[in-house]
Design a protein around this motif. Structure first.
Motif, PDB file in Angstrom:
ATOM      1  N   ILE A  84      -3.271  34.011  99.601  1.00 32.03           N
ATOM      2  CA  ILE A  84      -2.363  34.866  98.840  1.00 32.03           C
ATOM      3  C   ILE A  84      -2.425  36.289  99.392  1.00 32.03           C
ATOM      4  CG2 ILE A  84      -1.827  35.785  96.547  1.00 32.03           C
ATOM      5  CD1 ILE A  84      -3.166  33.117  95.479  1.00 32.03           C
ATOM      6  N   VAL A  85      -3.631  36.827  99.518  1.00 35.12           N
ATOM      7  CA  VAL A  85      -3.841  38.099 100.200  1.00 35.12           C
ATOM      8  C   VAL A  85      -4.322  37.728 101.602  1.00 35.12           C
ATOM      9  CG1 VAL A  85      -5.171  40.243 100.259  1.00 35.12           C
ATOM     10  CG2 VAL A  85      -4.479  39.260  98.062  1.00 35.12           C
ATOM     11  N   THR A  86      -3.575  38.129 102.608  1.00 33.27           N
ATOM     12  CA  THR A  86      -3.873  37.686 103.976  1.00 33.27           C
ATOM     13  C   THR A  86      -5.230  38.190 104.459  1.00 33.27           C
ATOM     14  OG1 THR A  86      -2.802  39.605 104.956  1.00 33.27           O
ATOM     15  CG2 THR A  86      -1.422  37.654 104.581  1.00 33.27           C
ATOM     16  N   ASN A  87      -5.747  37.489 105.467  1.00 32.58           N
ATOM     17  CA  ASN A  87      -7.029  37.868 106.053  1.00 32.58           C
ATOM     18  C   ASN A  87      -6.973  39.250 106.687  1.00 32.58           C
ATOM     19  OD1 ASN A  87      -7.972  35.394 105.308  1.00 32.58           O
ATOM     20  ND2 ASN A  87      -7.799  34.491 107.343  1.00 32.58           N
ATOM     21  N   LYS A  88      -5.813  39.617 107.213  1.00 33.21           N
ATOM     22  CA  LYS A  88      -5.672  40.939 107.827  1.00 33.21           C
ATOM     23  C   LYS A  88      -5.795  42.045 106.787  1.00 33.21           C
ATOM     24  CE  LYS A  88      -2.832  39.833 111.814  1.00 33.21           C
ATOM     25  NZ  LYS A  88      -1.558  40.063 112.478  1.00 33.21           N
ATOM     26  N   LYS A  89      -5.218  41.827 105.610  1.00 26.00           N
ATOM     27  CA  LYS A  89      -5.264  42.857 104.567  1.00 26.00           C
ATOM     28  C   LYS A  89      -6.644  42.988 103.944  1.00 26.00           C
ATOM     29  CE  LYS A  89      -0.414  42.700 103.318  1.00 26.00           C
ATOM     30  NZ  LYS A  89       0.558  42.338 102.288  1.00 26.00           N
ATOM     31  N   ASN A  90      -7.308  41.859 103.686  1.00 28.75           N
ATOM     32  CA  ASN A  90      -8.639  41.898 103.092  1.00 28.75           C
ATOM     33  C   ASN A  90      -9.464  40.702 103.583  1.00 28.75           C
ATOM     34  OD1 ASN A  90     -10.926  42.199 101.557  1.00 28.75           O
ATOM     35  ND2 ASN A  90      -9.837  42.469  99.629  1.00 28.75           N
ATOM     36  N   PRO A  91     -10.257  40.889 104.642  1.00 31.32           N
ATOM     37  CA  PRO A  91     -11.039  39.778 105.186  1.00 31.32           C
ATOM     38  C   PRO A  91     -12.131  39.271 104.247  1.00 31.32           C
ATOM     39  CG  PRO A  91     -11.404  41.790 106.467  1.00 31.32           C
ATOM     40  CD  PRO A  91     -10.377  42.101 105.438  1.00 31.32           C
ATOM     41  N   LEU A  92     -12.489  40.050 103.238  1.00 27.87           N
ATOM     42  CA  LEU A  92     -13.521  39.611 102.296  1.00 27.87           C
ATOM     43  C   LEU A  92     -13.037  38.479 101.395  1.00 27.87           C
ATOM     44  CD1 LEU A  92     -14.902  43.112 101.254  1.00 27.87           C
ATOM     45  CD2 LEU A  92     -15.911  41.498 102.865  1.00 27.87           C
ATOM     46  N   LEU A  93     -11.722  38.329 101.257  1.00 31.98           N
ATOM     47  CA  LEU A  93     -11.159  37.303 100.366  1.00 31.98           C
ATOM     48  C   LEU A  93     -10.829  35.992 101.069  1.00 31.98           C
ATOM     49  CD1 LEU A  93      -8.715  39.507  98.270  1.00 31.98           C
ATOM     50  CD2 LEU A  93     -10.945  38.631  97.587  1.00 31.98           C
ATOM     51  N   LYS A  94     -11.165  35.849 102.341  1.00 30.88           N
ATOM     52  CA  LYS A  94     -10.704  34.659 103.068  1.00 30.88           C
ATOM     53  C   LYS A  94     -11.304  33.353 102.575  1.00 30.88           C
ATOM     54  CE  LYS A  94     -13.414  35.783 107.159  1.00 30.88           C
ATOM     55  NZ  LYS A  94     -13.255  36.057 108.570  1.00 30.88           N
ATOM     56  N   LEU A  95     -12.455  33.373 101.906  1.00 25.67           N
ATOM     57  CA  LEU A  95     -13.035  32.147 101.344  1.00 25.67           C
ATOM     58  C   LEU A  95     -13.055  32.158  99.813  1.00 25.67           C
ATOM     59  CD1 LEU A  95     -16.006  31.530 103.799  1.00 25.67           C
ATOM     60  CD2 LEU A  95     -13.943  30.164 103.558  1.00 25.67           C
ATOM     61  N   ASP A  96     -12.461  33.154  99.205  1.00 32.27           N
ATOM     62  CA  ASP A  96     -12.429  33.257  97.748  1.00 32.27           C
ATOM     63  C   ASP A  96     -11.443  32.234  97.182  1.00 32.27           C
ATOM     64  OD1 ASP A  96     -12.559  34.008  95.146  1.00 32.27           O
ATOM     65  OD2 ASP A  96     -11.578  35.950  95.406  1.00 32.27           O
ATOM     66  N   PRO A  97     -11.909  31.311  96.329  1.00 30.60           N
ATOM     67  CA  PRO A  97     -11.018  30.269  95.800  1.00 30.60           C
ATOM     68  C   PRO A  97      -9.843  30.814  94.992  1.00 30.60           C
ATOM     69  CG  PRO A  97     -13.298  29.865  95.121  1.00 30.60           C
ATOM     70  CD  PRO A  97     -13.276  31.146  95.862  1.00 30.60           C
ATOM     71  N   THR A  98      -9.982  31.992  94.389  1.00 27.45           N
ATOM     72  CA  THR A  98      -8.877  32.555  93.622  1.00 27.45           C
ATOM     73  C   THR A  98      -7.778  33.111  94.533  1.00 27.45           C
ATOM     74  OG1 THR A  98      -9.990  34.701  93.465  1.00 27.45           O
ATOM     75  CG2 THR A  98     -10.356  33.123  91.667  1.00 27.45           C
ATOM     76  N   ASN A  99      -8.079  33.266  95.817  1.00 34.47           N
ATOM     77  CA  ASN A  99      -7.108  33.775  96.787  1.00 34.47           C
ATOM     78  C   ASN A  99      -6.438  32.640  97.564  1.00 34.47           C
ATOM     79  OD1 ASN A  99      -5.770  35.852  98.277  1.00 34.47           O
ATOM     80  ND2 ASN A  99      -7.187  35.470  99.948  1.00 34.47           N
ATOM     81  N   LEU A 100      -6.786  31.403  97.272  1.00 30.96           N
ATOM     82  CA  LEU A 100      -6.273  30.262  98.031  1.00 30.96           C
ATOM     83  C   LEU A 100      -5.434  29.352  97.143  1.00 30.96           C
ATOM     84  CD1 LEU A 100      -9.573  29.405  99.904  1.00 30.96           C
ATOM     85  CD2 LEU A 100      -7.624  30.639 100.821  1.00 30.96           C
ATOM     86  N   MET A 101      -4.341  28.844  97.715  1.00 31.32           N
ATOM     87  CA  MET A 101      -3.504  27.890  96.980  1.00 31.32           C
ATOM     88  C   MET A 101      -3.016  26.805  97.929  1.00 31.32           C
ATOM     89  SD  MET A 101      -0.181  30.355  96.390  1.00 31.32           S
ATOM     90  CE  MET A 101       0.778  29.231  95.446  1.00 31.32           C
TER      91      MET A 101
END
Length: 138
Positions: A84-101
């Motif tokens: 949802i929030v791309t890896n380029k914008k926030n690399p800390l969220l790349k494995l966060d389940p709330t950021n994935l669909m």
């Protein structure tokens, strides 16, 4: 002599796997290599990591294999996990389940191109296999 390995071909060859008609030309091979490097080129090591594969399967199980946008059942490589929030914008969220669909290919293409306004701008060749419209699981 043996038969060409191309499915249904009856041409005989002396060596190699394919007859002249079914050999891949150097241009075709070059084009395919270029297509492979388009999608996730910078993040290739991340998408091949054990952590990503585990998270991807977790998301698939969490969503019961259904696209979160249209609700269709997607299977195997057709099931695509979207950030949802791309890896380029926030690399800390790349494995966060709330950021994935979980999305089907057509919905994933829509999501990737939402900001651009027109469909099929990002990775059009990657999403070329549409899901059947008469899906029994939807």
């Amino acid at each position: 002599m043996k038969y060409c390995d191309f499915n249904g071909c009856t041409n005989k060859i002396n060596r190699g796997a394919y007859c002249d008609e079914h050999k891949k030309s150097k241009e075709t091979v070059k084009r395919k290599q270029n297509k492979k490097t388009i999608y996730h080129n910078q993040n290739k090591s991340f998408y091949n990591s054990k952590e990503w594969k585990h998270r991807r399967s977790f998301i698939y199980e969490r969503e019961s294999g259904c696209c979160q946008k249209c609700g269709r059942f997607v299977f195997g490589k057709q099931a695509q996990v979207h950030h949802i929030v791309t890896n380029k914008k926030n690399p800390l969220l790349k494995l966060d389940p709330t950021n994935l669909m979980l999305l089907c290919p057509s919905c994933h293409m829509e999501e990737e191109n939402k900001d651009k306004g027109k469909m099929a701008k990002v990775y059009p060749s990657y999403f070329k296999v549409p899901l059947p419209k008469n899906n029994l699981f939807a």
